[in-house]
Write an enzyme that holds these catalytic residues in place. Structure first.
Site, PDB file in Angstrom:
ATOM      1  N   CYS A 244      -6.192  39.229  22.741  1.00 19.44           N
ATOM      2  CA  CYS A 244      -5.966  40.239  22.121  1.00 19.44           C
ATOM      3  C   CYS A 244      -6.817  41.264  21.010  1.00 19.44           C
ATOM      4  O   CYS A 244      -6.691  41.498  20.241  1.00 19.44           O
ATOM      5  CB  CYS A 244      -4.449  40.526  21.599  1.00 19.44           C
ATOM      6  N   ALA A 245      -8.008  41.541  22.299  1.00 23.40           N
ATOM      7  CA  ALA A 245      -9.476  40.925  21.592  1.00 23.40           C
ATOM      8  C   ALA A 245      -9.509  43.081  20.857  1.00 23.40           C
ATOM      9  O   ALA A 245     -10.420  43.887  19.985  1.00 23.40           O
ATOM     10  CB  ALA A 245     -10.940  40.837  22.356  1.00 23.40           C
ATOM     11  N   GLY A 249     -13.614  43.529  16.744  1.00 21.11           N
ATOM     12  CA  GLY A 249     -13.995  43.965  15.366  1.00 21.11           C
ATOM     13  C   GLY A 249     -13.445  42.192  15.124  1.00 21.11           C
ATOM     14  O   GLY A 249     -14.119  41.930  13.869  1.00 21.11           O
ATOM     15  N   ASP A 314      -4.532  37.915  18.361  1.00 17.02           N
ATOM     16  CA  ASP A 314      -4.113  38.987  17.182  1.00 17.02           C
ATOM     17  C   ASP A 314      -3.344  40.390  17.742  1.00 17.02           C
ATOM     18  O   ASP A 314      -3.012  40.768  18.438  1.00 17.02           O
ATOM     19  CB  ASP A 314      -5.593  40.163  17.098  1.00 17.02           C
ATOM     20  N   CYS A 367      -0.782  42.597  11.904  1.00  8.84           N
ATOM     21  CA  CYS A 367      -0.715  43.882  10.910  1.00  8.84           C
ATOM     22  C   CYS A 367       0.918  43.960  10.919  1.00  8.84           C
ATOM     23  O   CYS A 367       1.004  45.967   9.727  1.00  8.84           O
ATOM     24  CB  CYS A 367      -1.257  45.007  10.934  1.00  8.84           C
TER      25      CYS A 367
END
Length: 431
Positions: A244-245, A249, A314, A367
């Site tokens: 899940c680029a 980053g 991610d 996050c």
């Protein structure tokens, strides 16, 4: 711009946010200033600082305004913030003048609100706990489940301003060289305490216009995000997948730890996000990465099943760990969003797991600080996929500081680690 003109622009920006509540505030602010190129850098920072201060206190301001019996409007929010701020240096009579570029003069109810709130603390003991802590009512029990008795201290840390962190690009520089390059441009940076590649800059500095940034010596990246890269442990010669680029980053960070040797694939379902990665990869000097757009019916993953040494997931999440940067996200988050994201995270993890080679590793990261998106997701995944297990403490890569991962899982918060809130779980597939 005059102080009155700055205030007027801040009220206009708040009105734009009110008109499109589901659009992130930073994207709206970028568009707002892009359409008003006459607003200089210093004015932009002052306007943004006022607006973000209001966003951080939104529920408390709304409570005070509603209690006063007047409607909640952008003008009322700006006025209430002026009245409740401890220093109280601004006089609304000299700002709301109705003169050129200034907001219209105060109405009777507006003046009454200011008089009523003047000298009051922003936080009142009469406020409901969720209002006082600036979180949605439905979310508070979930945050209490995560943090227990420390919930108020953790949320207070999330209420502060985020640090400006940089990752040094070891393909082109090292920390000492990057620090010196920034210092030559008047930007003072210190080493981060957890990430081996991080620098921290005080205040808001024009990093993207610096020669160090333009030359690819540094990249803007929160220290917590850098530690997710460290958790992956990508090394030269490996085959690595960033599932899940987004704008790549973490791809940049993993290409760095791979020393540009081996092969890394950055995947995403958004073509614009992947296109945005091209310039970043080029600037960083990365040449062992390719991009792939994931589409429905794509056979790409099936053909590469069990072929990657490292897979980073991610995952899309609520972003509760980024509230220091995005205080408006608290206002937009709905319970239905969490339910939908939790289902999506489980599905993405199951798909990504098929791409890990026997003996390889998958790192799941968010996050978020919510257990529903973190430890609960991992427990459910491991129950569904007995071929995977959390790595032992002595198997965690050296890039992660000792003791940060006691059980193959890393949980970071602004209060404890001075990073954004991040979670990472390192799982290994049986050989």
């Amino acid at each position: 711009m005059t102080p009155s003109a700055r205030l007027s622009a801040a009220i206009d920006l708040l009105a734009a946010m009110e008109a499109t509540p589901q659009r992130p505030a930073d994207a709206l602010a970028n568009a707002f200033f892009r359409e008003r190129r006459y607003i200089g850098g210093g004015d932009r920072r002052a306007i943004s600082a006022r607006v973000w201060r209001i966003l951080r206190h939104w529920r408390r301001l709304e409570w005070w305004i509603t209690r006063a019996g007047v409607p909640v409007t952008p003008r009322m929010l700006a006025l209430a913030m002026m009245a409740l701020e401890p220093d109280g240096k601004e006089n609304p009579q000299t700002l709301f003048t109705g003169e050129r570029y200034a907001p219209l003069g105060l109405t009777g109810p507006e003046q009454g609100l200011y008089n009523q709130l003047r000298g009051q603390p922003v936080t009142s003991a009469d406020m409901p706990r969720a209002v006082r802590l600036e979180v949605p009512d439905w979310l508070l029990p979930r945050l209490e489940r995560t943090f227990g008795d420390a919930v108020e201290a953790e949320l207070a840390a999330m209420d502060g301003e985020a640090t400006l962190d940089l990752r040094v690009n070891l393909l082109k520089s090292d920390r000492a060289m990057a620090r010196a390059a920034l210092e030559a441009e008047g930007i003072h940076a210190t080493d981060t305490t957890l990430s081996p590649w991080g620098l921290r800059v005080a205040g808001r500095q024009p990093i993207t216009s610096s020669a160090a940034f333009r030359g690819g010596l540094i990249e803007i990246q929160d220290e917590g995000s850098q530690l997710v890269v460290a958790a992956v442990g990508a090394r030269p010669g490996m085959r690595v997948l960033d599932y899940c680029a987004g704008a790549a980053g973490k791809t940049l960070g993993m290409a760095m730890t791979m020393e540009n040797r081996g092969h890394i694939v950055a995947c995403d379902v958004s073509e614009p996000r992947l296109e945005g990665a091209v310039r970043r990869l080029r600037r960083a000097g990365v040449h062992n990465a390719e991009r792939h757009l994931l589409v429905t019916g794509d056979r790409w993953a099936r053909r590469r099943a069990g072929s990657f040494d490292r897979v980073l997931v991610d995952a899309p999440c609520t972003g509760t760990g980024t509230w220091r940067r995005n205080p408006d996200a608290r206002l937009r988050l709905r319970e239905q969003d969490l339910l939908e994201l939790s289902a999506k995270q489980a599905d993405i993890m199951d798909r990504a797991a098929t791409l890990v080679r026997p003996g390889g590793r998958m790192v799941y990261a968010t996050c978020s600080v919510l257990r529903e998106e973190n430890t609960d997701q991992i427990a459910a995944f491991l129950a569904r996929n007995p071929d995977f297990s959390l790595v032992a403490p002595d198997s965690v890569h050296d890039d992660l500081p000792p003791g940060l991962s006691a059980d193959g899982q890393v949980s970071l918060t602004p209060r404890q680690h001075h990073t954004d809130g991040f979670f990472a779980a390192i799982m290994q597939r049986k050989s």
